[in-house]
Design a protein around this motif. Structure first.
Motif, mmCIF file in Angstrom:
data_model
loop_
_atom_site.group_PDB
_atom_site.id
_atom_site.type_symbol
_atom_site.label_atom_id
_atom_site.label_comp_id
_atom_site.label_asym_id
_atom_site.label_seq_id
_atom_site.Cartn_x
_atom_site.Cartn_y
_atom_site.Cartn_z
ATOM 1 N N HIS A 115 0.861 -1.180 0.000
ATOM 2 C CA HIS A 115 0.000 0.000 0.000
ATOM 3 C C HIS A 115 0.897 1.229 0.000
ATOM 4 O O HIS A 115 1.396 1.645 1.044
ATOM 5 N N TRP A 116 1.130 1.780 -1.212
ATOM 6 C CA TRP A 116 1.976 2.974 -1.333
ATOM 7 C C TRP A 116 1.208 4.196 -0.852
ATOM 8 O O TRP A 116 -0.029 4.184 -0.783
ATOM 9 N N ASP A 117 1.911 5.254 -0.571
ATOM 10 C CA ASP A 117 1.302 6.529 -0.122
ATOM 11 C C ASP A 117 0.359 6.308 1.052
ATOM 12 O O ASP A 117 -0.662 6.986 1.167
ATOM 13 N N THR A 118 0.691 5.341 1.893
ATOM 14 C CA THR A 118 -0.201 5.016 3.010
ATOM 15 C C THR A 118 0.582 5.011 4.321
ATOM 16 O O THR A 118 1.264 4.029 4.643
ATOM 17 N N ALA A 119 0.485 6.105 5.037
ATOM 18 C CA ALA A 119 1.116 6.164 6.367
ATOM 19 C C ALA A 119 0.170 5.503 7.364
ATOM 20 O O ALA A 119 -1.044 5.722 7.320
ATOM 21 N N VAL A 120 0.728 4.668 8.220
ATOM 22 C CA VAL A 120 -0.097 4.022 9.251
ATOM 23 C C VAL A 120 0.565 4.216 10.619
ATOM 24 O O VAL A 120 1.781 4.407 10.712
ATOM 25 N N THR A 121 -0.254 4.146 11.652
ATOM 26 C CA THR A 121 0.291 4.196 13.013
ATOM 27 C C THR A 121 -0.266 3.013 13.793
ATOM 28 O O THR A 121 -1.361 2.511 13.479
ATOM 29 N N VAL A 122 0.495 2.594 14.802
ATOM 30 C CA VAL A 122 0.009 1.519 15.659
ATOM 31 C C VAL A 122 -0.894 2.154 16.715
ATOM 32 O O VAL A 122 -0.495 3.119 17.375
ATOM 33 N N ASP A 123 -2.102 1.628 16.840
ATOM 34 C CA ASP A 123 -3.051 2.150 17.835
ATOM 35 C C ASP A 123 -3.108 1.274 19.067
ATOM 36 O O ASP A 123 -3.444 1.720 20.150
ATOM 37 N N ASP A 124 -2.838 -0.028 18.846
ATOM 38 C CA ASP A 124 -2.903 -0.990 19.951
ATOM 39 C C ASP A 124 -1.878 -2.068 19.629
ATOM 40 O O ASP A 124 -1.920 -2.656 18.537
ATOM 41 N N ASP A 125 -0.941 -2.303 20.546
ATOM 42 C CA ASP A 125 0.086 -3.314 20.247
ATOM 43 C C ASP A 125 -0.380 -4.723 20.589
ATOM 44 O O ASP A 125 0.349 -5.690 20.359
ATOM 45 N N GLY A 126 -1.577 -4.849 21.142
ATOM 46 C CA GLY A 126 -2.150 -6.176 21.376
ATOM 47 C C GLY A 126 -1.486 -6.908 22.527
ATOM 48 O O GLY A 126 -0.572 -6.399 23.183
ATOM 49 N N ASP A 127 -1.947 -8.102 22.768
ATOM 50 C CA ASP A 127 -1.332 -8.955 23.799
ATOM 51 C C ASP A 127 -1.589 -10.406 23.416
ATOM 52 O O ASP A 127 -1.937 -10.684 22.273
ATOM 53 N N LYS A 128 -1.467 -11.321 24.362
ATOM 54 C CA LYS A 128 -1.594 -12.748 24.019
ATOM 55 C C LYS A 128 -2.948 -13.041 23.369
ATOM 56 O O LYS A 128 -3.059 -13.913 22.495
#
Ligand SMILES: Cc1cc2nc3c(=O)[nH]c(=O)nc-3n(C[C@H](O)[C@H](O)[C@H](O)COP(=O)(O)OP(=O)(O)OC[C@H]3O[C@@H](n4cnc5c(N)ncnc54)[C@H](O)[C@@H]3O)c2cc1C
Length: 367
Positions: free
Chosen positions: A117-130
């Motif tokens: 996915h070019w031209d697509t900046a993303v951020t992590v909102d939740d790093d999750g867990d087990k």
């Protein structure tokens, strides 16, 4: 196993290729466009070759045209051109020298079939867990959840900050100009890095006869040609190295103005002890930005890609795919495998930089 890779640089693309070969469903998110072509060259050492083997890209890597590493007489000159040191054949590093755009095309080709996915900046909102998957948000607000996220988002990684792993950056105290000559150029059959007083010049022949050069000088942070009243960074490099031996000056002169790049050099203020939190792993410069003084930054990123590939491959081979896979445990192993060596490389690069940029009065022109 669904895996998102943030960043389509060397580390991100190599990781994506390896994980897809391991059997994961991979997608890449890159904030730049497909046609943002990287300039200048890059040297890769034998650890990169070993990583390519684990990633599953060794055959293609071996066929990639590279500079005449074997057989070239490798020397270290002084600014006046006198040879200070000539390396015997057995001591020459088995380095391969590429144009960065050739390496990128090879990695992109290796990612064929993987959605990018070019031209697509993303951020992590939740790093999750087990139990919970990791969540990404794109600039348009669209969210997606993943079994695993690999953030290869570079020196100024926002993911590293989100994970509370960021020690900050340290300015190394020196700046680097880089360029590739517009046509074939003569290096006198040598490659290597020449040391002056608070200055260095590197010569790297490429496969097509052109030459990648780099020029490093101790400078205050943030200086630019424009701020110094100069027309271009090419002019700034020419002035800085005006008293160096003629072949160095000829290489700078033989490079198009628009092709001369300048970057102040940084590393992480402290090496990271962990490369992950939850289901999110850091890779490449995001995990271990180091100064380029040992030419190991990209190689270390390829080693990250190899480690992740091997871990995911064995998890999937054990039949553990999908939400039940212990991704958090897998990333704990990744951190333990990679963080200690990367920390050593970061510290060694810093040390080499300090040594190389020393004030050597006797080596100053006329000194
Ligand atoms: C002067 C110089 C010379 C060097 N020489 C060598 C050498 O000879 N050998 C060597 O091994 N290394 C060398 N290095 C180091 C090497 O260039 C880096 O280590 C390597 O390129 C880092 O790759 P990366 O993929 O980790 O990061 P990057 O190449 O920085 O890629 C990160 C990518 O992530 C994207 N991105 C960032 N944020 C987001 C977001 N939120 N969403 C989506 N995409 C995002 C960026 O657009 C970028 O494409 C050198 C570095 C310098 C500065």
């Amino acid at each position: 196993m669904s895996i998102a890779v943030i960043g389509g640089g060397i580390a991100g693309l190599a990781t994506a290729a390896g994980l897809a070969k391991a059997g994961a469903a991979v997608e890449v998110f890159e904030r730049s466009s497909r046609d943002a072509v990287p300039g200048a060259g890059i040297s890769l050492f034998p650890n990169s070759r070993a990583a390519m083997r684990t990633i599953g890209l060794l055959d293609g890597y071996e066929q990639l045209p590279h500079g005449p590493g074997a057989g070239i007489r490798t020397v270290m000159r002084r600014p006046d051109g006198k040879v200070a040191l000539s390396f015997p054949a057995w001591a020459r590093p088995q380095v391969r020298m590429f144009h960065r755009s050739a390496l990128r095309e090879f990695l992109l080709e290796s990612c064929r079939g993987i959605p990018i996915h070019w031209d697509t900046a993303v951020t992590v909102d939740d790093d999750g867990d087990k139990l919970r998957r990791a969540v990404l948000t794109a600039a348009d607000g669209q969210q997606s959840s993943w079994d695993l996220v690999v953030a290869a988002d570079g020196l100024r990684s926002t993911t590293r900050r989100f994970l509370s792993l960021d020690p900050g950056l340290r300015y190394a105290g020196y700046t680097a100009w880089r360029g590739v000559t517009r046509g074939p150029a003569d290096t006198g059959g040598t490659a290597g890095e020449d040391w002056g007083s608070r200055q260095r010049f590197g010569t790297v022949p490429l496969a097509d006869g052109r030459v990648y050069w780099f020029a490093v000088a101790t400078k205050d942070e943030g200086r630019t040609a424009a701020a110094d009243g100069l027309a271009s960074e090419k002019e700034a490099a020419e002035r800085e190295f005006a008293s160096w031996y003629p072949a160095a000056r000829t290489l700078i002169a033989g490079t198009d103005e628009a092709e001369v790049l300048r970057h102040d050099l940084y590393d992480l203020a402290r090496p990271l002890h962990a490369f992950h939190r939850g289901r999110v792993a850091l890779a490449g410069d995001a995990a271990h930005a180091m100064t380029p003084d040992l030419g190991q930054g990209a190689g270390a990123g390829l080693e990250d890609a190899a480690a992740l590939t091997a871990l995911v491959r064995s998890a999937l081979a054990g039949g553990a795919a999908g939400p039940d896979t212990d991704v958090v445990g897998l990333l704990g192993r990744y951190s333990r495998l990679r963080a200690p060596k990367a920390a050593r490389q970061l510290r060694a690069s810093r040390l080499m930089g300090r040594l190389a940029q020393r004030d050597r009065k006797a080596w100053r022109p006329g000194g």
